[in-house]
Design a protein around this motif. Structure first.
Motif, PDB file in Angstrom:
ATOM      1  N   PRO A 160      27.456  55.419 -28.664  1.00 21.46           N
ATOM      2  CA  PRO A 160      27.339  54.026 -28.198  1.00 21.46           C
ATOM      3  C   PRO A 160      25.919  53.481 -28.287  1.00 21.46           C
ATOM      4  CG  PRO A 160      27.684  55.519 -26.342  1.00 21.46           C
ATOM      5  CD  PRO A 160      27.907  56.321 -27.579  1.00 21.46           C
ATOM      6  N   LEU A 161      24.928  54.354 -28.108  1.00 24.80           N
ATOM      7  CA  LEU A 161      23.535  53.912 -28.217  1.00 24.80           C
ATOM      8  C   LEU A 161      23.226  53.478 -29.643  1.00 24.80           C
ATOM      9  CD1 LEU A 161      20.627  53.521 -27.318  1.00 24.80           C
ATOM     10  CD2 LEU A 161      20.258  55.981 -27.612  1.00 24.80           C
ATOM     11  N   ILE A 162      23.649  54.256 -30.625  1.00 28.46           N
ATOM     12  CA  ILE A 162      23.405  53.909 -32.028  1.00 28.46           C
ATOM     13  C   ILE A 162      24.078  52.590 -32.371  1.00 28.46           C
ATOM     14  CG2 ILE A 162      23.884  54.589 -34.411  1.00 28.46           C
ATOM     15  CD1 ILE A 162      23.474  57.507 -33.512  1.00 28.46           C
ATOM     16  N   TYR A 208      18.105  57.730 -21.204  1.00 26.44           N
ATOM     17  CA  TYR A 208      18.606  56.734 -22.159  1.00 26.44           C
ATOM     18  C   TYR A 208      17.457  55.898 -22.729  1.00 26.44           C
ATOM     19  CZ  TYR A 208      21.311  52.755 -23.943  1.00 26.44           C
ATOM     20  OH  TYR A 208      21.842  51.775 -24.748  1.00 26.44           O
ATOM     21  N   THR A 209      16.554  55.455 -21.864  1.00 27.17           N
ATOM     22  CA  THR A 209      15.466  54.584 -22.323  1.00 27.17           C
ATOM     23  C   THR A 209      14.565  55.291 -23.335  1.00 27.17           C
ATOM     24  OG1 THR A 209      14.178  55.250 -20.370  1.00 27.17           O
ATOM     25  CG2 THR A 209      15.400  53.181 -20.231  1.00 27.17           C
ATOM     26  N   ILE A 210      14.347  56.593 -23.138  1.00 28.03           N
ATOM     27  CA  ILE A 210      13.503  57.364 -24.053  1.00 28.03           C
ATOM     28  C   ILE A 210      14.161  57.472 -25.424  1.00 28.03           C
ATOM     29  CG2 ILE A 210      12.589  59.662 -24.538  1.00 28.03           C
ATOM     30  CD1 ILE A 210      10.946  58.510 -22.429  1.00 28.03           C
ATOM     31  N   ILE A 211      15.425  57.901 -25.445  1.00 28.06           N
ATOM     32  CA  ILE A 211      16.137  58.074 -26.714  1.00 28.06           C
ATOM     33  C   ILE A 211      16.327  56.724 -27.404  1.00 28.06           C
ATOM     34  CG2 ILE A 211      18.252  58.921 -27.800  1.00 28.06           C
ATOM     35  CD1 ILE A 211      16.410  61.076 -26.720  1.00 28.06           C
ATOM     36  N   SER A 212      16.551  55.676 -26.612  1.00 26.87           N
ATOM     37  CA  SER A 212      16.720  54.342 -27.181  1.00 26.87           C
ATOM     38  C   SER A 212      15.461  53.911 -27.923  1.00 26.87           C
ATOM     39  CB  SER A 212      17.045  53.337 -26.073  1.00 26.87           C
ATOM     40  OG  SER A 212      17.112  52.026 -26.590  1.00 26.87           O
ATOM     41  N   MET A 213      14.307  54.104 -27.323  1.00 21.17           N
ATOM     42  CA  MET A 213      13.059  53.706 -27.965  1.00 21.17           C
ATOM     43  C   MET A 213      12.784  54.571 -29.193  1.00 21.17           C
ATOM     44  SD  MET A 213       9.384  53.089 -26.155  1.00 21.17           S
ATOM     45  CE  MET A 213       8.097  52.144 -26.959  1.00 21.17           C
ATOM     46  N   LEU A 214      13.110  55.848 -29.090  1.00 17.68           N
ATOM     47  CA  LEU A 214      12.913  56.770 -30.208  1.00 17.68           C
ATOM     48  C   LEU A 214      13.719  56.343 -31.434  1.00 17.68           C
ATOM     49  CD1 LEU A 214      11.895  59.584 -31.242  1.00 17.68           C
ATOM     50  CD2 LEU A 214      13.986  60.531 -30.282  1.00 17.68           C
ATOM     51  N   LEU A 215      15.034  56.158 -31.244  1.00 23.75           N
ATOM     52  CA  LEU A 215      15.907  55.805 -32.364  1.00 23.75           C
ATOM     53  C   LEU A 215      15.684  54.364 -32.818  1.00 23.75           C
ATOM     54  CD1 LEU A 215      19.272  57.530 -31.386  1.00 23.75           C
ATOM     55  CD2 LEU A 215      17.224  58.483 -32.460  1.00 23.75           C
ATOM     56  N   ASP A 252      24.604  64.414 -34.626  1.00 20.91           N
ATOM     57  CA  ASP A 252      25.475  65.383 -33.957  1.00 20.91           C
ATOM     58  C   ASP A 252      24.717  65.907 -32.737  1.00 20.91           C
ATOM     59  OD1 ASP A 252      23.645  67.313 -34.873  1.00 20.91           O
ATOM     60  OD2 ASP A 252      24.816  67.694 -36.679  1.00 20.91           O
ATOM     61  N   ASN A 253      25.203  66.969 -32.120  1.00 17.27           N
ATOM     62  CA  ASN A 253      24.571  67.471 -30.905  1.00 17.27           C
ATOM     63  C   ASN A 253      23.217  68.122 -31.160  1.00 17.27           C
ATOM     64  OD1 ASN A 253      26.169  66.832 -28.615  1.00 17.27           O
ATOM     65  ND2 ASN A 253      27.732  68.262 -29.325  1.00 17.27           N
ATOM     66  N   LYS A 254      22.949  68.460 -32.424  1.00 20.67           N
ATOM     67  CA  LYS A 254      21.710  69.164 -32.733  1.00 20.67           C
ATOM     68  C   LYS A 254      20.620  68.268 -33.298  1.00 20.67           C
ATOM     69  CE  LYS A 254      23.898  73.645 -33.577  1.00 20.67           C
ATOM     70  NZ  LYS A 254      24.099  74.736 -34.577  1.00 20.67           N
ATOM     71  N   SER A 255      21.017  67.163 -33.963  1.00 17.51           N
ATOM     72  CA  SER A 255      19.996  66.368 -34.640  1.00 17.51           C
ATOM     73  C   SER A 255      20.439  64.933 -34.889  1.00 17.51           C
ATOM     74  CB  SER A 255      19.631  67.010 -35.984  1.00 17.51           C
ATOM     75  OG  SER A 255      20.754  66.989 -36.854  1.00 17.51           O
ATOM     76  N   PHE A 256      19.460  64.118 -35.227  1.00 21.98           N
ATOM     77  CA  PHE A 256      19.678  62.741 -35.677  1.00 21.98           C
ATOM     78  C   PHE A 256      18.863  62.567 -36.951  1.00 21.98           C
ATOM     79  CE2 PHE A 256      17.945  58.496 -36.183  1.00 21.98           C
ATOM     80  CZ  PHE A 256      19.071  57.683 -36.077  1.00 21.98           C
ATOM     81  N   SER A 257      19.475  61.969 -37.966  1.00 19.65           N
ATOM     82  CA  SER A 257      18.734  61.737 -39.209  1.00 19.65           C
ATOM     83  C   SER A 257      19.025  60.350 -39.742  1.00 19.65           C
ATOM     84  CB  SER A 257      19.105  62.786 -40.265  1.00 19.65           C
ATOM     85  OG  SER A 257      20.442  62.608 -40.705  1.00 19.65           O
ATOM     86  N   ILE A 258      18.046  59.788 -40.414  1.00 19.95           N
ATOM     87  CA  ILE A 258      18.212  58.487 -41.058  1.00 19.95           C
ATOM     88  C   ILE A 258      17.561  58.569 -42.439  1.00 19.95           C
ATOM     89  CG2 ILE A 258      16.145  57.569 -39.911  1.00 19.95           C
ATOM     90  CD1 ILE A 258      17.665  54.817 -39.901  1.00 19.95           C
ATOM     91  N   THR A 259      18.357  58.253 -43.464  1.00 26.25           N
ATOM     92  CA  THR A 259      17.908  58.324 -44.851  1.00 26.25           C
ATOM     93  C   THR A 259      18.055  56.950 -45.490  1.00 26.25           C
ATOM     94  OG1 THR A 259      18.612  60.634 -45.034  1.00 26.25           O
ATOM     95  CG2 THR A 259      18.260  59.427 -47.087  1.00 26.25           C
ATOM     96  N   ASP A 260      16.991  56.470 -46.101  1.00 29.49           N
ATOM     97  CA  ASP A 260      17.056  55.163 -46.759  1.00 29.49           C
ATOM     98  C   ASP A 260      16.582  55.267 -48.198  1.00 29.49           C
ATOM     99  OD1 ASP A 260      14.134  54.558 -47.064  1.00 29.49           O
ATOM    100  OD2 ASP A 260      14.163  54.624 -44.881  1.00 29.49           O
ATOM    101  N   THR A 261      16.883  54.246 -48.972  1.00 31.11           N
ATOM    102  CA  THR A 261      16.430  54.167 -50.368  1.00 31.11           C
ATOM    103  C   THR A 261      15.347  53.097 -50.485  1.00 31.11           C
ATOM    104  OG1 THR A 261      18.209  52.592 -50.862  1.00 31.11           O
ATOM    105  CG2 THR A 261      18.663  54.919 -51.270  1.00 31.11           C
ATOM    106  N   GLY A 262      14.501  53.042 -49.482  1.00 33.86           N
ATOM    107  CA  GLY A 262      13.484  51.995 -49.399  1.00 33.86           C
ATOM    108  C   GLY A 262      12.231  52.267 -50.206  1.00 33.86           C
ATOM    109  N   ARG A 263      11.143  51.671 -49.750  1.00 30.25           N
ATOM    110  CA  ARG A 263       9.887  51.686 -50.510  1.00 30.25           C
ATOM    111  C   ARG A 263       9.203  53.043 -50.507  1.00 30.25           C
ATOM    112  NH1 ARG A 263       7.848  46.206 -47.404  1.00 30.25           N
ATOM    113  NH2 ARG A 263       9.814  45.059 -47.666  1.00 30.25           N
TER     114      ARG A 263
END
Length: 284
Positions: free
Chosen positions: A153-155, A186-193, A214-225
């Motif tokens: 829900p945060l994402i 929540y506020t910490i993870i919210s600011m992080l993500l 998932d429960n172990k990690s969060f990742s974000i991959t982009d095709t940006g600059r």
């Protein structure tokens, strides 16, 4: 004669070892005292335990340095306490007045969205203040460890908040495995993500952005600059930013500070004109 030489050599060797230990003992003692210093004890004195010699002079210099550190810590704590009080008070007033206005039945419809925007901004500022004050304190405490944040829900909330930054030519993909939960407020993870999502949305002009959790990690991959290698090694330093950045270079430094605070691992891979991948490991 030869036997006498051997005895003299053995005696000289024994005396040399004994003398070196005696000379090194005060230095070793001082090193152990420095190692075991209590950071909270402002009355610690090292110089008073040593004679007025070279080691005593070194211990006195340590006392001067320790006193300077204690003064800096005291000022930091005072500033943190003052900032907490002085900033929270006007924020509380803004939020209370806004909430009161929004409850009025005769409020013009043109005004309502603006007041709601003020309310959201005040809440966001309040949350960010809490995060920065938390990071200014000691590493994670028991209360923080008991806090649990659901990522899904945060994402979704963060994607909605930053939707205006996402280009129409960019495809957004999201893969949430199970119902991931992180042991942190929540506020910490919210600011992080939020910082990571905002950066990916802002600096990806075409292609895609993939978010996984998932429960172990969060990742974000982009095709940006992407980020040049020369800048990548310094990208998490405060005030450092890529050539295409429009910000102040604080977002990623805060991201790293949060991961350090919670003893988590942060990995980043980036290539110019190909994109960037950032992974945060919630469990070591």
């Amino acid at each position: 004669m030869r036997k006498s030489y051997l005895i003299i050599i053995c005696a000289a060797t024994w005396y040399g070892i004994w003398l070196s230990k005696k000379v090194m003992l005060p230095i070793i003692t001082l090193a152990n005292q420095v190692k075991n210093l209590d950071r909270e004890n402002v009355n610690t004195s090292l110089g008073s335990h040593y004679a007025n010699d070279e080691v005593g002079f070194l211990a006195q210099e340590f006392d001067v340095y320790l006193n300077h550190i204690h003064l800096l810590i005291a000022r930091e704590r005072e500033f943190t306490a003052n900032a907490s009080h002085e900033l929270r008070t006007p924020l509380a007033v803004i939020m209370a007045v806004t909430e009161s206005l929004l409850m009025q039945q005769d409020l013009p419809e043109k005004i309502r969205p603006k007041l709601q925007r003020i309310e959201r901004s005040a809440n966001e500022m309040k949350n960010r203040l809490e995060v920065l004050l938390t990071l200014a304190r000691n590493p994670e405490n028991e209360t923080e460890l008991k806090s649990r944040t659901e990522l899904a829900p945060l994402i979704d909330h963060l994607l909605e908040d930053h939707a205006n930054l996402l280009k129409k030519s960019v495809r957004l993909e999201k893969l949430i495995h199970g119902q991931p939960v992180v042991s942190a407020p929540y506020t910490i993870i919210s600011m992080l993500l939020s910082n990571l999502i905002k950066n990916a949305f802002s600096y990806t002009d075409q292609g895609s952005i993939l978010i996984q959790a998932d429960n172990k990690s969060f990742s974000i991959t982009d095709t940006g600059r992407g980020i040049p290698d020369s800048q990548l090694v310094h990208i998490f330093e405060r005030g450092v930013k890529s050539d295409s950045s429009q910000g102040l270079g604080l977002g990623l430094s805060i991201v790293q500070r949060i991961t350090e605070h919670y003893n988590r691992r942060l990995d980043i891979k980036s290539s110019v004109d190909k994109g960037t991948t950032i992974i945060i490991y919630f469990k070591n």
